[in-house]
Design an enzyme around this catalytic site. Structure first.
Site: not given
Ligand code: ATR
Length: 265
Positions: A65, A100
């Site tokens: 990420k 998210d």
């Protein structure tokens, strides 16, 4: 045919392929979702390679990420969070998003939770960061509580109106809160909770980012206290739904994707 996928290491147990492919099937889209497992230090190379091969979109998970964040042009929210979990290759350069945050917001909204008042976010890691920014953007007053209190304070300084705390403050913080989100790994594969049972009450809505087991001890305690509960599969679902919609431009068939996901949990 459109090609979407996931890069991570490991990726073998990912629930994203069946969830996304159920969505393609429901909308009759000519698309596939595949998993890729590059070496742990090859995140940026993997993005360049996917771009060259005209892959349409990638989800990104551990440990890529941060590396992928450096390799793409991040959208404003991903820029603030400092991590990318979704890449869209449809433009000139790969663009990075963080779904998210929106995943948590949409999971709560799906359960008619009003995003007003105070939200307590437990955890200050990657998930905690995303959720703290997401709820603050909705206008909530965010209180971040973390085992390592200094990490909560550091994160809170970046999030509009937020404050940072240790876990000892949870009783006091939750007394005045409307929403609680667990963003720690506590409760995963073990019957444990980061939140004292005594702190839970009936005016709370509780989202647990942990989805294995689906009913965590926190959610059981919250239910017993009369709180509204939202399990982690909803957050997983809606981060996928958000990516699906970014990539395809279609409204995602949420029910079909939810069924496919829950069949495998
Ligand atoms: P993620 O990206 O999933 O958020 P992470 O960045 O490793 O994962 O963050 C894990 C979070 O769970 C952290 O907030 C961590 O607290 P610390 O910052 O103090 O390490 C929290 N966490 C992990 N195990 C915990 C435990 N046993 N009790 C309380 N918090 C815990």
């Amino acid at each position: 045919m459109d090609v979407y996928g996931l890069i991570g290491n490991p990726v073998e147990h990912s629930l994203s392929p069946p969830m996304h492919e159920a969505g393609y099937e429901a909308l009759d889209l000519d698309a596939r979702y595949v998993t890729f497992e590059p070496a742990a230090d090859a995140g940026a190379e993997a993005i360049a390679a996917a771009d060259t091969l005209a892959v349409d979109g990638l989800n990104v998970t551990i440990p890529f990420k941060q590396d992928v964040f450096e390799a793409v042009e991040p959208a404003p929210l991903a820029e603030r969070i400092g991590a990318v979990n979704t890449v869209d290759f449809s433009g000139e350069t790969p663009r990075g998003y963080n779904t998210d945050a929106v995943g948590a917001v949409r999971a709560l909204a799906h359960h008619d939770v009003k995003l007003e008042g105070t939200a307590v976010v437990v955890g200050a890691g990657g998930a905690g960061r995303a959720v703290a920014f997401g709820l603050a953007d909705e206008g909530m007053a965010v209180r971040i509580a973390n085992r390592t209190a200094s990490k909560a304070t550091t994160l809170a300084a970046e999030v509009d109106g937020a404050t940072g705390h240790g876990l000892d403050d949870l009783d006091d913080l939750l007394a005045d809160a409307e929403v609680l989100v667990n963003c720690t790994s506590v409760g995963m594969e073990e019957d444990a909770t980061p939140v004292p049972e005594s702190a839970l009450h009936g005016d709370l809505s509780v989202l647990d980012a942990v989805y294995s087991p689906i009913e965590t001890r926190l959610l059981r305690d919250a239910d017993a206290a009369g709180a509204t509960t939202v399990d982690g599969a909803w957050m997983l679902l809606y981060q996928g739904v958000e990516a699906f919609e970014l990539w395809t431009g279609e409204t995602a068939p949420v029910e079909a994707m939810n069924r496919a996901l829950r069949a495998r949990l």
